[in-house]
Design an enzyme around this catalytic site. Sequence first.
Site, mmCIF file in Angstrom:
data_model
loop_
_atom_site.group_PDB
_atom_site.id
_atom_site.type_symbol
_atom_site.label_atom_id
_atom_site.label_comp_id
_atom_site.label_asym_id
_atom_site.label_seq_id
_atom_site.Cartn_x
_atom_site.Cartn_y
_atom_site.Cartn_z
ATOM 1 N N SER A 194 -9.850 2.320 2.526
ATOM 2 C CA SER A 194 -8.944 3.017 1.637
ATOM 3 C C SER A 194 -7.940 2.133 0.907
ATOM 4 O O SER A 194 -7.360 2.580 -0.079
ATOM 5 C CB SER A 194 -8.162 4.051 2.454
ATOM 6 O OG SER A 194 -7.337 3.419 3.418
ATOM 7 N N SER A 245 -10.309 0.122 6.695
ATOM 8 C CA SER A 245 -9.654 0.163 5.383
ATOM 9 C C SER A 245 -9.024 -1.129 4.886
ATOM 10 O O SER A 245 -8.607 -1.197 3.731
ATOM 11 C CB SER A 245 -8.591 1.254 5.373
ATOM 12 O OG SER A 245 -9.206 2.491 5.176
ATOM 13 N N LYS A 282 0.866 -1.189 0.000
ATOM 14 C CA LYS A 282 0.000 0.000 0.000
ATOM 15 C C LYS A 282 0.898 1.232 0.000
ATOM 16 O O LYS A 282 1.892 1.270 0.739
ATOM 17 C CB LYS A 282 -0.920 -0.033 1.233
ATOM 18 C CG LYS A 282 -1.979 1.075 1.243
ATOM 19 C CD LYS A 282 -2.926 0.958 2.436
ATOM 20 C CE LYS A 282 -3.977 2.058 2.479
ATOM 21 N NZ LYS A 282 -4.861 1.982 3.643
HETATM 22 N N1 GLN Z 1 -13.362 4.634 5.859
HETATM 23 C C1 GLN Z 1 -12.777 5.052 7.096
HETATM 24 C C2 GLN Z 1 -12.409 6.511 7.023
HETATM 25 O O1 GLN Z 1 -12.535 7.078 5.969
HETATM 26 C C3 GLN Z 1 -11.597 4.203 7.450
HETATM 27 C C4 GLN Z 1 -10.327 4.609 6.788
HETATM 28 C C5 GLN Z 1 -9.164 3.765 7.183
HETATM 29 O O2 GLN Z 1 -9.317 2.734 7.844
HETATM 30 N N2 GLN Z 1 -7.990 4.215 6.801
HETATM 31 O O3 GLN Z 1 -11.993 7.075 7.995
#
Ligand code: GLN
Length: 490
Positions: free
Chosen positions: A141, A165, A66
């Site tokens: 994400s 994410s 990532k």
């Molecule tokens: N979707 C969640 C957010 O936007 C989680 C993001 C994440 O885990 N990096 O905060």
Amino acid sequence: MKIANKKVTAERLVKDALAKAKHFEDYHIFTFIDEEGALKRAREIDAKIAKGEDVGRLAGVPYALKDNFLSPRGETTASAHILEGFTAPVTATSVKKLEDEGAIMIGRTNLDAFAHGSSTENSYFGPTLNSHDRERVAGGSSGGSAVAVALDIVEFATGTDTGGSIRQPASFNGIYGLKPTYGTISRYGVVAMASSTDCIGFFTKTPEDMDLLMSVASGQDPKDMTTLPDYYNTEAGAKSDNSRLAPSRPSLRGSGAHSAPVVADGLESSDSCTRTIGIIKEFDNESVHPEIRRALKEKCELLKKKGHEIVELEMPALKYGLAAYYILVPAEVASNLSRHDGVRYGFRSDKAVDVDSMYGETRSEGFMPENKRRIMIGNFVLSSGFYDAYFLKAAKARTLIVEEYAKAFSKCDFILTPVSPNPAFKLGEKVDDPVAMYLEDVMSVSLNLAGVPGLAIPAGETPEGISLGLQLVGPRRSDKALLEFAKELE
Ligand code: GLN
């Protein structure tokens, strides 16, 4: 063979992975592909194998990173314009551990900029497409990592999970994704989103592969003071913080795990035992997509057939989860993103005429709208006069959630819930409606607030072929038992 197949050369594996990456180029999975570097590493590993040297437990296995993990190979951009041109001077501890075991990074994967999002549409590089339906989002994400594994480009990929994410994109693409117990894997060298909930984890096609990766990457790191002593690779890993899970069996890990060339044998050898699985009453309602409710019911039937007990849990404090998360996390985001000002890293606006405008122009051009929204919310909830009403109240709600999970795990061994209320939605459907996007996180964020582990497991498909996933949740440090249980459900 699931992971390291010693019957083929590392060079062959890497060449195949690179060819597949090229084939799926229009999915926007990668922000950078390191063809030359990956082939060089592969040849080094093949040469070592030819000489009979020790090459590690992940020798020759191609993987995707990532793009918020620091490594000097390629720019680390976190899919954000403001980090364009930034080459990291250090390597993340987790990356170093993978590479020390012979894994080969073929490229960096796309994400919502700074991991803010649930669809990978907030990326400076454009959205990643879903592996099963090109008109749908990959989830986020860590969308690029999930799709790289789901399309079989690589054997595994790294992810970060601050509020879902890893688990949500895993479930949107029909694979496994683990958010470990907070503190299991070092955060050193990973671009910080919200330091008190950020977790490092992986995407794999099997729980066995996940187990191997966890045993490689777990452990205390002097560079991350929040890391836990290595429970995963010790006898204690079988116990977790919940006495209910005290093993009715010997160690979950076979004695030869450290030298095992392919898959650690602990999972295979353990005999299964009866578990009590909790279902959260508050998450079973009309707002959850019918296909997801059906998948949950079917999994419960399967569990009952296998002799496990299902109990219904009332967890009223979870209703504060989303609101608390979207106060506490932006507060930490605002702090963590203050370091990006055009002075030290990446992009600097050329519209600047003095120091103030250099900060201002760089930040306004360099951040994505969602990044700015969180910086504003974060500074607002921390500002004098609002701190007590928002930040402090959210911190108290977080404590209630921690206690709620502790209570739940006095009644059951694991919890089974949806990862998100809907399967993968259409590209563009929610990206202009932040609240709709945030609502997709309603079932994932409370785990991060409580620090407990969650494993996304595949749960079939909708009639249209869209992947469905569920998550298994365990008490802190039950990661090993969680993977073992998932194996039984495969
Ligand atoms: N979707 C969640 C957010 O936007 C989680 C993001 C994440 O885990 N990096 O905060």
